[in-house]
Each structure stands twice: as C-alpha cells, then as structure tokens.
Write a protein that holds these residues in place. Structure first.
Motif, short mmCIF file in Angstrom:
data_model
loop_
_atom_site.label_atom_id
_atom_site.label_comp_id
_atom_site.label_asym_id
_atom_site.label_seq_id
_atom_site.Cartn_x
_atom_site.Cartn_y
_atom_site.Cartn_z
N PHE A 245 0.83 -1.21 0.00
CA PHE A 245 0.00 0.00 0.00
C PHE A 245 0.86 1.26 0.00
CE2 PHE A 245 -2.45 3.44 1.83
CZ PHE A 245 -3.62 3.37 1.09
N ALA A 246 1.94 1.26 0.80
CA ALA A 246 2.82 2.43 0.84
C ALA A 246 3.44 2.70 -0.52
CB ALA A 246 3.91 2.23 1.89
N PHE A 247 3.77 1.63 -1.26
CA PHE A 247 4.35 1.77 -2.59
C PHE A 247 3.32 2.30 -3.59
CE2 PHE A 247 5.06 -0.34 -6.75
CZ PHE A 247 6.27 0.24 -7.09
N ARG A 248 2.09 1.82 -3.50
CA ARG A 248 1.06 2.17 -4.48
C ARG A 248 0.39 3.51 -4.22
NH1 ARG A 248 1.44 -0.25 -9.36
NH2 ARG A 248 0.67 -2.40 -9.41
N LYS A 249 0.29 3.92 -2.96
CA LYS A 249 -0.52 5.09 -2.64
C LYS A 249 0.01 6.38 -3.26
CE LYS A 249 1.56 6.59 1.75
NZ LYS A 249 1.30 6.87 3.17
N THR B 231 11.02 -1.17 7.14
CA THR B 231 10.25 -2.41 7.34
C THR B 231 10.44 -3.44 6.22
OG1 THR B 231 8.28 -1.50 6.25
CG2 THR B 231 8.50 -1.14 8.62
N SER B 232 10.59 -2.97 4.97
CA SER B 232 10.57 -3.91 3.84
C SER B 232 11.50 -3.47 2.72
CB SER B 232 9.15 -4.03 3.26
OG SER B 232 8.27 -4.62 4.18
N LEU B 233 11.88 -4.44 1.92
CA LEU B 233 12.66 -4.23 0.69
C LEU B 233 11.74 -4.33 -0.51
CD1 LEU B 233 15.31 -4.16 -1.04
CD2 LEU B 233 15.35 -6.67 -0.79
N VAL B 234 11.86 -3.38 -1.43
CA VAL B 234 11.13 -3.42 -2.70
C VAL B 234 12.15 -3.63 -3.80
CG1 VAL B 234 9.46 -2.25 -4.19
CG2 VAL B 234 9.51 -1.74 -1.72
N ALA B 235 12.06 -4.75 -4.53
CA ALA B 235 13.13 -5.09 -5.47
C ALA B 235 12.60 -5.93 -6.62
CB ALA B 235 14.24 -5.86 -4.75
N ASN B 236 13.39 -5.97 -7.70
CA ASN B 236 13.17 -6.89 -8.80
C ASN B 236 13.93 -8.16 -8.45
OD1 ASN B 236 12.77 -8.18 -11.24
ND2 ASN B 236 14.22 -6.92 -12.37
N PHE B 237 13.25 -9.11 -7.80
CA PHE B 237 13.94 -10.20 -7.13
C PHE B 237 14.67 -11.17 -8.06
CE2 PHE B 237 11.58 -8.65 -3.53
CZ PHE B 237 12.50 -8.81 -2.49
N PRO B 238 14.23 -11.44 -9.29
CA PRO B 238 15.04 -12.32 -10.14
C PRO B 238 16.42 -11.76 -10.51
CG PRO B 238 12.78 -12.26 -10.91
CD PRO B 238 12.91 -11.20 -9.88
N ARG B 239 16.65 -10.48 -10.21
CA ARG B 239 17.97 -9.89 -10.46
C ARG B 239 18.76 -9.72 -9.15
NH1 ARG B 239 18.69 -7.01 -15.02
NH2 ARG B 239 20.88 -7.42 -14.54
N CYS B 240 18.29 -10.38 -8.09
CA CYS B 240 18.93 -10.22 -6.78
C CYS B 240 19.65 -11.50 -6.36
CB CYS B 240 17.89 -9.86 -5.72
SG CYS B 240 17.12 -8.24 -5.97
N ARG B 241 20.82 -11.30 -5.72
CA ARG B 241 21.60 -12.45 -5.26
C ARG B 241 22.54 -11.99 -4.14
NH1 ARG B 241 24.55 -15.69 -9.94
NH2 ARG B 241 25.89 -13.84 -9.94
N GLY B 242 22.61 -12.78 -3.07
CA GLY B 242 23.51 -12.45 -1.98
C GLY B 242 22.76 -12.20 -0.68
N GLY C 65 13.42 0.38 -3.95
CA GLY C 65 13.35 1.25 -2.78
C GLY C 65 13.11 0.45 -1.51
N LEU C 66 12.77 1.17 -0.47
CA LEU C 66 12.48 0.59 0.83
C LEU C 66 11.14 1.14 1.32
CD1 LEU C 66 15.99 1.17 2.46
CD2 LEU C 66 15.12 -1.04 1.64
N VAL C 67 10.50 0.40 2.19
CA VAL C 67 9.30 0.91 2.87
C VAL C 67 9.69 1.26 4.29
CG1 VAL C 67 6.97 0.40 3.67
CG2 VAL C 67 7.70 -0.37 1.41
N GLY C 68 9.29 2.45 4.73
CA GLY C 68 9.56 2.88 6.09
C GLY C 68 8.29 3.35 6.77
N ARG C 69 8.31 3.37 8.09
CA ARG C 69 7.18 3.90 8.84
C ARG C 69 7.69 4.94 9.83
NH1 ARG C 69 5.54 -1.50 12.38
NH2 ARG C 69 7.26 -1.42 13.88
N GLY C 70 6.86 5.95 10.09
CA GLY C 70 7.24 7.00 11.00
C GLY C 70 6.98 6.62 12.44
N PRO C 71 7.25 7.53 13.37
CA PRO C 71 7.03 7.25 14.79
C PRO C 71 5.56 6.96 15.08
CG PRO C 71 8.37 9.23 14.48
CD PRO C 71 7.83 8.86 13.13
N ARG C 72 5.30 6.12 16.06
CA ARG C 72 3.94 5.78 16.47
C ARG C 72 3.27 6.99 17.10
NH1 ARG C 72 2.44 0.45 17.52
NH2 ARG C 72 4.14 0.10 16.04
N GLY C 73 2.03 7.22 16.71
CA GLY C 73 1.28 8.35 17.25
C GLY C 73 -0.18 8.20 16.89
N LEU C 74 -0.84 9.31 16.59
CA LEU C 74 -2.24 9.30 16.20
C LEU C 74 -2.36 9.61 14.72
CD1 LEU C 74 -3.86 11.22 19.20
CD2 LEU C 74 -3.82 8.74 18.81
#
Length: 353
Positions: free
Chosen positions: A14-18, A214-225, A300-309
């Motif tokens: 959702f963070a990637f698409r929004k 929180t997460s890695l966003v990648a083209n995984f068939p081109r990833c190794r290691g 890219g990467l997915v990140g989240r900010g500090p917990r709050g309201l």
C-alpha cells in the motif's frame, strides 16, 4: 476502477502504491493482503504488529479521503480451514475501525460444508491461488454483497477521529541512491525506477528522521547475496532468487519482502551492505553462495514514522461481514458445479508458501 494488485507483496504494498493514487476519486478501495501476510505470519517471517500498522495506515489514508476501505481475508491452502493468526488479526482490525470485511475462510467452509479437519477438494490450483471457477464464484458473490452493502447508509463524510498508528511511506531508489544510474522498468501491472548494485557494497543512506525501515522493494530475479540494513541494530535478509538471471532484458518481477526485523534510523541515516554470502535471519529464496557475485536490483524501501495518532473516518457504525449477505442456497447450488478434487504441485519460484 483501478487494479493496483501485485503478487509477491505484503501489506507494505500500500505504501508503494498510494503515491500514484488519489483516493478521493474512488468510492471504495479493497485491501487484499491476507494471503501473503498470512503465509509469512504463519512462517514467523512477519509479525502481527507490522501487519496491523500497515493496514491501519492504509485505512487511515483511504477513509480520510472519503473512500470506503474494504478488507479481504482470502484463504490459502496452508491456512485452511480456520485461518490461524491472519484471520483473527484482520477481523480484529475491521471490528476496531468499523469497516466491511470478507471472511473468506468462513465463506469457503460454508461452500464446502465439511468438517473442520476435512481436506479442501476442488478449490485451489496451487497453494496460493484458486481454480478459475472458484475465483469467479468468489468474485460474483463479493460483487453482490457489496451492492447490498451499498444500498444501506454509508457516512462518507463522517467526522474525522484518530487511531493509534504511524504513517508508512515508500522511499524510492532514485532518492536513496542519488549518485547511481536509474533503470526504468515496467510490466503490464507496474512501472518503477530501479538502481542496480553489484559486488560487495556498503553505503550510507539518508532516510526521513525517526523512520523505521520495514521492507525491501526489489526486482527479485535480479537479486543475489545477502542484504544487511543497520541503524539501531542490524538485520540481514538473504535475497538470492532461485530464478536469478543476469539478463538485463528479463521481465521484471517486482516484489515487497519484509526485513527479518525493522530497523530504526539513526539521525536520519541507515547503512546498507550487500555481500555475496554470509549469515541471514531469513532468506527470500535460494541460499546465498560466496562463489556468486552479489546483485541487488532495488526499487526502494518501505519505512514507517514514529507511532502516534493518525486521522480516521468511521463510515459505518460497526464492521460488516460481507459473506453474511450470501445465502446458503447459493452456495449449495454452486457446490455441485465446482471442479472435482485435483492434485497440484509447487515449484521453486518466488512465493510465500
């Protein structure tokens, strides 16, 4: 209608698409993350807090724009018949925020009309996907249930309230790696910009202050290691794909995979290290080998900010289970025409089973 679904992704999709969506232009948004989230939760590769916070962020973003969130809880083979943790978690989230949800586990159990520990014949073509007749029937029933929901009052302009949560955001590769060449890639489902890192590499990356990766966003068939992310702590993810290719013309398979643990930045920075091999808490696919050169095709990467309201708009007084709109008679009639039990096999392709 817009279809922004993408396979091999958790609810961090959702963070990637929004970024490219204006939810004020839509009446409803269906969130369908339970199969992959559920598989990773059951495999102890994803925790309930990450799923809950990603979904809460999505519900906040959608509802405050005056669009109705709808939560899908679709089963996979490994989680039938009771759904284990993902069914309980998604139901709790729907009830807390008063949003409609579809309990696919209850729906399929009604469709089968079998004992709880009986096998599930004729539903799945593989561990993650339904046969076409079953998928079509679920879609038809869901569409009818939504029409019936739509006939009742929905408070699209309900006053804003707040809920505990944190904003999630996509941190694109072109911002994380400003000095690296950009590769544009697209398929019928997704278009993105990528940065290709090769060989053992260590880089300092600037990220929003206070963010937690929180997460890695990648083209995984081109990833190794092995990919290591360091901030307040270090987490290591084996990124080798069993379908690895060094062909730059190969079709992109973009995915979003959770880091073994979230990593909080230090003064708005994290360290990214890519190595050919080494220890890793989790692996996406094949084991990493020191004989292979490291490769990371990162979007890219997915990140989240500090917990709050976070702001939230409650459009229904209570959660509504959409399967309740489907009469038993319709399920009995469908049962006779569904495909008979079939055996299936799984392959070594990227997946969550």
């Amino acid at each position: 209608m817009e279809n922004r679904a993408l396979g091999f992704c958790t609810s961090d999709l959702f963070a990637f698409r929004k970024v490219s969506l204006d939810f004020a232009e839509f009446d409803l948004c269906i969130l369908d993350f339970a199969p992959n989230d559920g598989a990773l939760l059951a495999g102890k590769r994803l925790d309930t807090d990450r799923i809950e916070q990603a979904l809460t962020s999505a519900i906040s973003e959608i509802s405050r724009a005056g669009c109705l969130p709808v939560l899908m809880i679709l089963p996979i083979v490994n989680l039938m018949p009771e759904g284990r943790g993902i069914r309980r978690l998604c139901t709790k989230i729907a009830e807390r925020h008063g949003i409609p949800f579809f309990d696919g586990f209850a729906f399929l159990n009604r469709l089968l009309a079998v004992e709880a520990d009986a096998p599930q014949p004729g539903l799945f073509k593989d561990r993650m996907h339904y046969t076409l007749p079953v998928a079509k029937f679920i879609g038809e029933c869901l569409a009818d249930a939504l029409r019936q929901l739509w006939a009742g009052p929905i408070a699209f302009d309900a006053p804003l309230t707040t809920a505990r949560g944190n904003d999630h955001s996509f941190l694109p590769a072109e911002v994380l790696f400003p000095d690296h060449p950009i590769v544009h890639s697209r398929t019928a489902m997704v278009e993105t910009k990528l940065v290709h890192l090769t060989g053992d590499t260590t880089l300092r990356l600037k990220v929003p202050a206070g963010s937690e990766i929180t997460s890695l966003v990648a083209n995984f068939p081109r990833c190794r290691g092995v990919l290591s992310i360091t901030g307040e702590g270090t987490t290591r993810l084996g990124i080798s794909s069993s379908t690895f290719t060094d062909d730059p013309a190969a079709k992109m398979t973009l995915g979003i995979y959770p880091l073994p643990a979230t990593v909080r930045s230090i003064d708005g920075e994290i360290e990214l290290a890519l190595t050919a091999a080494g220890p890793a808490e989790h692996s996406v696919g094949a084991p990493a080998s020191p004989l292979d050169s490291a490769s990371l095709m990162i979007a890219g990467l997915v990140g989240r900010g500090p917990r709050g309201l976070v702001p939230m708009r409650r459009m229904l007084p209570d959660a509504v289970e959409l399967g309740a709109f489907i009469p038993d008679e319709r399920l009995v009639a469908a049962r006779a025409r569904l495909a008979p039990p079939t055996a299936f096999v799984t392959t070594g392709k990227l997946g969550y089973d």
